[in-house]
Design a protein around this motif. Structure first.
Motif, short mmCIF file in Angstrom:
data_model
loop_
_atom_site.label_atom_id
_atom_site.label_comp_id
_atom_site.label_asym_id
_atom_site.label_seq_id
_atom_site.Cartn_x
_atom_site.Cartn_y
_atom_site.Cartn_z
N ASN A 55 0.83 -1.21 0.00
CA ASN A 55 0.00 0.00 0.00
C ASN A 55 0.86 1.26 0.00
O ASN A 55 1.93 1.29 0.62
CB ASN A 55 -0.92 0.02 1.23
N LEU A 56 0.38 2.28 -0.68
CA LEU A 56 1.05 3.56 -0.69
C LEU A 56 0.68 4.32 0.58
O LEU A 56 -0.48 4.68 0.78
CB LEU A 56 0.64 4.36 -1.93
N ASP A 57 1.68 4.54 1.45
CA ASP A 57 1.42 5.26 2.69
C ASP A 57 2.62 6.14 3.04
O ASP A 57 3.59 6.23 2.28
CB ASP A 57 1.11 4.28 3.83
N ALA A 58 2.52 6.79 4.19
CA ALA A 58 3.58 7.74 4.61
C ALA A 58 4.92 7.06 4.78
O ALA A 58 5.97 7.67 4.52
CB ALA A 58 3.16 8.42 5.91
N GLN A 91 14.44 9.07 1.72
CA GLN A 91 15.79 8.75 2.19
C GLN A 91 16.70 8.39 1.02
O GLN A 91 17.83 8.85 0.93
CB GLN A 91 15.74 7.59 3.19
N VAL A 92 16.16 7.57 0.10
CA VAL A 92 16.94 7.17 -1.07
C VAL A 92 17.19 8.36 -1.99
O VAL A 92 18.30 8.56 -2.49
CB VAL A 92 16.22 6.04 -1.83
N ILE A 93 16.15 9.16 -2.22
CA ILE A 93 16.27 10.33 -3.10
C ILE A 93 17.26 11.33 -2.53
O ILE A 93 18.13 11.85 -3.24
CB ILE A 93 14.89 11.00 -3.30
N PHE A 134 2.01 14.96 -0.40
CA PHE A 134 2.51 13.79 0.34
C PHE A 134 3.88 14.05 0.96
O PHE A 134 4.30 13.35 1.88
CB PHE A 134 2.63 12.57 -0.59
N GLY A 135 4.59 15.06 0.43
CA GLY A 135 5.94 15.34 0.92
C GLY A 135 7.02 14.63 0.14
O GLY A 135 8.18 14.57 0.58
N LEU A 136 6.68 14.08 -1.06
CA LEU A 136 7.67 13.37 -1.86
C LEU A 136 8.70 14.35 -2.42
O LEU A 136 8.35 15.35 -3.04
CB LEU A 136 6.99 12.64 -3.01
N LEU A 137 9.97 14.06 -2.19
CA LEU A 137 11.05 14.88 -2.73
C LEU A 137 11.27 14.52 -4.19
O LEU A 137 10.89 13.44 -4.65
CB LEU A 137 12.33 14.63 -1.95
#
Length: 389
Positions: free
Chosen positions: A312-315, A323-325, A378-381
């Protein structure tokens, strides 16, 4: 051995410098680096539960010469599709002992290391090595000997390592301790295998031993007037002409032969800055400085592990991705990086992976159902956002 000149005075009384504060500092360094338990199955937390008693016993064994390391636990990590790199995982107690040894030896050798050596040295890093390479290119050294030592850590003879250390260290207890580390052996599938050659990848003291041995290569190249940059066993020699690079190849081969090593014929080549070559994860050329294809593949493999469609797509997924980005961009997005378009494509690919997680399928029209601003909420970098910072 003449190839390792002795700088006066040699270090005699290193054993006397093994103190409780040194052991405690070594334990804290091992704890920071985390890592799994060795074959004794004692984790860092378990060792810390009886820290004073464990450090006291270790101090006594290191000083009286009774210390004996456990065999390493063999673990294989994927290097590239179909190829694995063998790691040797020491027990926590042994990692602390190696860190103590490293801290005793490092000040002795640091002042002897060449300025063109950047790997595993305090205050030095990959970016500085890459910047030095680019500096040499700008100065007109645009022909490159892209060298690769064949199985360096696996093939380095113990006699060469010990000769290099003994050239500066006269403390017999410390020399015997290093020999014990080298000969500890490994446990693989429950079977003990002796180690008669090489220094284990994964050992705390191994990078320092590598630098100690290859310091001879550095100073020989310096003596013959070559410009070069070395990061552990990965190095390039920068030359003004192809003829000079061919001479460098002959010289390097001779030096390594004296160390019981050889160059990999398949991976060693003479090329130019105009044509481009790979070094420390980058493709460097007069046209661009970008991620090498293998680095892109490794990043994508990490992303695939995190964004499995059945999850599932979650926080938590967003947190792991960030972290990887952040780590990838922190390494590659330098002031001289020219791979912004690659970052943009990777960002788009990551968002597509997340849409597949969300809708459990791949459909192009899902892009309209989950737009860029939603990922921002979502806060995705994004990798591209780190360019030019």
């Amino acid at each position: 051995m003449a190839m390792f000149p002795i700088a006066k005075p040699k270090a005699h009384s290193l054993t006397g410098r093994i103190t409780r504060p040194l052991l405690l500092a070594a334990f804290k360094a091992v704890k920071r680096n985390r890592g799994a338990a060795g074959i004794d199955k004692v984790s860092i937390g378990m060792f810390e539960a009886n820290l004073i008693e464990n450090l006291s016993a270790l101090e006594r064994q290191l000083k009286d010469g009774s210390f004996s390391p456990f065999p390493l636990r063999r673990k294989f990590i994927l290097k590239e599709p179909g190829k694995f790199r063998p790691l040797g995982i020491p027990a926590v107690r042994d990692r602390i002992a190696q860190e103590v040894t490293r801290r005793l030896l490092n000040p002795i050798y640091e002042r002897l290391f060449h300025d063109a050596s950047f790997g595993f040295r305090q205050g030095r890093n990959c970016h500085q090595a890459l910047e030095k390479v680019l500096e040499h290119h700008d100065a007109g050294y645009r022909v490159v000997l892209d060298a690769d030592i064949k199985g360096f850590f696996d093939n380095l003879p113990h006699s060469i390592i010990m000769a290099a250390v003994a050239a500066q260290v006269a403390d017999g207890n410390i020399l015997r301790l290093i020999k014990k580390f080298l000969r500890a052996g490994v446990m693989e599938d429950g079977v003990f295998k002796p180690t008669t050659v090489g220094t284990p990848q994964g050992g705390v003291v191994s990078p320092l031993l590598a630098n100690i041995v290859l310091n001879h290569l550095d100073w020989q190249l310096h003596k013959h007037g070559y410009r070069f940059v070395r990061y552990a066993d990965d190095f390039v020699v920068l030359c003004p002409s192809t003829a000079k690079a061919e001479e460098a190849l002959t010289l390097v081969s001779q030096i390594l032969a004296n160390l019981g090593l050889s160059l990999s014929p398949e991976k060693t080549r003479i090329t130019t800055y105009e044509k481009g070559y790979t070094f420390l994860g980058f493709v460097l050329s007069s046209r661009s400085r970008r991620m090498r294809d293998k680095s892109v593949q490794k990043l994508q493999d990490k992303i695939r592990e995190i964004t499995t469609r059945s999850h599932n797509l979650d926080a938590k997924v967003i947190e792991k991705l960030n972290q990887v980005i952040r780590g990838t961009a922190g390494y590659f997005a330098t002031r001289w990086f020219t791979g912004r378009s690659v970052f943009r494509k990777l960002d788009s690919w990551i968002r597509r992976r997340l849409r597949c997680m969300k809708f459990k399928r791949f459909r192009l029209h899902d892009n309209r159902r989950m737009r860029l601003r939603q990922f921002q909420r979502f806060g995705l970098l994004s990798l591209e956002s780190f360019c030019g910072q």
